[in-house]
Design an enzyme around this catalytic site. Structure first.
Site, PDB file in Angstrom:
ATOM      1  CE  LYS A 191     -18.504  -1.388  25.238  1.00  0.00           C
ATOM      2  NZ  LYS A 191     -17.054  -1.419  24.900  1.00  0.00           N
ATOM      3  CG  ASP A 224     -15.049  -0.650  22.088  1.00  0.00           C
ATOM      4  OD1 ASP A 224     -15.677  -1.490  21.402  1.00  0.00           O
ATOM      5  OD2 ASP A 224     -14.489  -0.950  23.160  1.00  0.00           O
ATOM      6  CG  ASP A 252     -21.423  13.392  12.721  1.00  0.00           C
ATOM      7  OD1 ASP A 252     -22.316  13.250  11.857  1.00  0.00           O
ATOM      8  OD2 ASP A 252     -21.316  14.398  13.443  1.00  0.00           O
TER       9      ASP A 252
HETATM   10 MG    MG Z   1     -25.649  13.233  13.946  1.00  0.00          MG
END
Ligand code: MG
Ligand code: IPM
Length: 357
Positions: A191, A224, A252
């Site tokens: 970022k 993002d 995830d």
């Molecule tokens: Mg995790």
């Protein structure tokens, strides 16, 4: 070969899936004439209950003296009180730091048999094969943090993202070396348009890639935007390297590409010493003790353990082949079938893998 493997079953479904992987490791050792010595220790909530400490000193010592560590999962609602003195997760963060496990490898590979279990379209996910390198012992997780009470009675809390040049260099080199053995592409996620720590990542990585890895294709993506590209063009990524917090979140998200969290292993390694291997899924308290958890992620973590910590490549390949074979046969645990469809429990699925070995 002789090897000492520490088992850290932990909480929730951790003990069930660790038992499965333990059985697979014993079978593979027997087949190839290796002598694996297993030692079980406590970590997480169960260690808090028994010793008041999520990572007892005995566990640290056993892990440090081992060749590799296999972890189930830590955490659960029982230990979720935000005012508690300690949490199960603190044990996991501490063992990463104690063992110097700065690189967390998370392969995101779609299994052809499971393409339709993903919530995403087959046309987008088919052929996805990404290897994430998440930095694991720095950044927001380990920088200065605190909470203070201000004069007006408000509280003020802060967590700081801190990285040094060498912390970035070592994981970038590890990721770039891996890319060289794969499709020769490295994506670095940061970022840098906002964060100073990201600008360091960008400078350090750019220099290493230019000077040491001119043969690799190098791409930089803002975090993002990466969250979006992972869903729109997952097959365009090969090796991805990023900081601790961004890696936690992106992996995830990426875990949904192959369909089930129950299929994904991860390896945490340092520059020397034992590595730590675990499934990506957590402790799944809602299904703990029911004997229905999918053991395949932990079994695949055991394969990574053979490959990365013991140098047993053939054994690792055999375990992975056995997992693919049971999937091809149509064997499924509950997380991989439509609700109401018959499925295998943890022990039965493990049996199938052992047969396939
Ligand atoms: Mg995790
Ligand atoms: C992970 C987990 C851990 C993390 C938690 C349990 C501390 O989410 O391994 O991704 O945030 O690193």
């Amino acid at each position: 070969m002789k090897a000492t493997i520490v088992l850290l079953p932990g909480d929730g479904i951790g003990p069930e899936v660790t038992t499965s992987a333990h059985r697979v490791l014993e079978a593979i050792a027997k087949r190839h004439g290796h002598e694996f010595r297993f030692q079980e220790c406590k970590i997480g909530g169960i260690a808090i209950d028994m010793f008041g400490d999520p990572l007892p000193a005995d566990t640290i010592a056993a892990c440090k003296g081992s060749d590799a560590v296999l972890l189930g999962a830590v955490g659960g609602p029982k230990w979720d009180d935000p005012n508690a003195k300690t949490r199960p997760e603190a044990g996991l963060l501490k063992i990463r730091k104690e063992l110097g496990l700065f690189a967390n490898l998370r392969p995101i590979v779609t299994f052809p048999e499971l393409l339709d279990s993903s919530p995403l379209k087959r046309s987008i996910i088919e052929g996805t094969d990404i290897l994430f390198f998440r930095e694991l012992t720095g950044g927001l997780y380990f920088g200065p943090s605190g909470c203070e009470t201000l004069e007006d009675g408000q509280q003020r809390a802060y967590s700081t993202a801190v990285y040094t040049t060498s912390e970035v260099e070592r994981i970038v080199r590890m990721a770039a070396d891996a890319a060289r053995t794969r499709r020769k592409k490295l994506t670095m996620v940061d970022k840098a348009n906002v964060l100073e720590a990201s600008r360091l990542w960008r400078r350090v990585t750019g220099k290493i890639m230019q000077e040491e890895y001119p043969d690799l294709q190098y791409e930089v993506v803002l975090v993002d935007s990466m969250a979006m590209h992972l869903l729109s063009r997952p097959t365009s990524f090969d090796v991805v390297v990023t900081s601790n917090m961004f890696g936690d979140i992106l992996t995830d998200e990426a875990s949904m590409l192959p369909g089930s969290l129950g299929m994904l292993p991860s390896a945490s390694i340092g520059s020397s010493g034992p590595g730590l291997y675990e499934p990506i899924h957590g402790s799944a308290p809602d299904i703990a003790g029911k004997g229905i958890a999918n053991p395949l992620a932990t079994i695949l973590a055991a394969a990574m353990l053979c490959r990365h910590s013991l140098g047993l490549h053939q054994e690792a390949d055999e375990i992975e082949r056995a997992v693919r074979k049971v999937l091809a046969q149509g064997d499924r645990t509950a997380d991989l079938v439509a609700k109401g469809t018959a499925s295998l429990g943890t022990a039965a699925m493990t049996e199938r893998v052992l047969e396939a070995l």
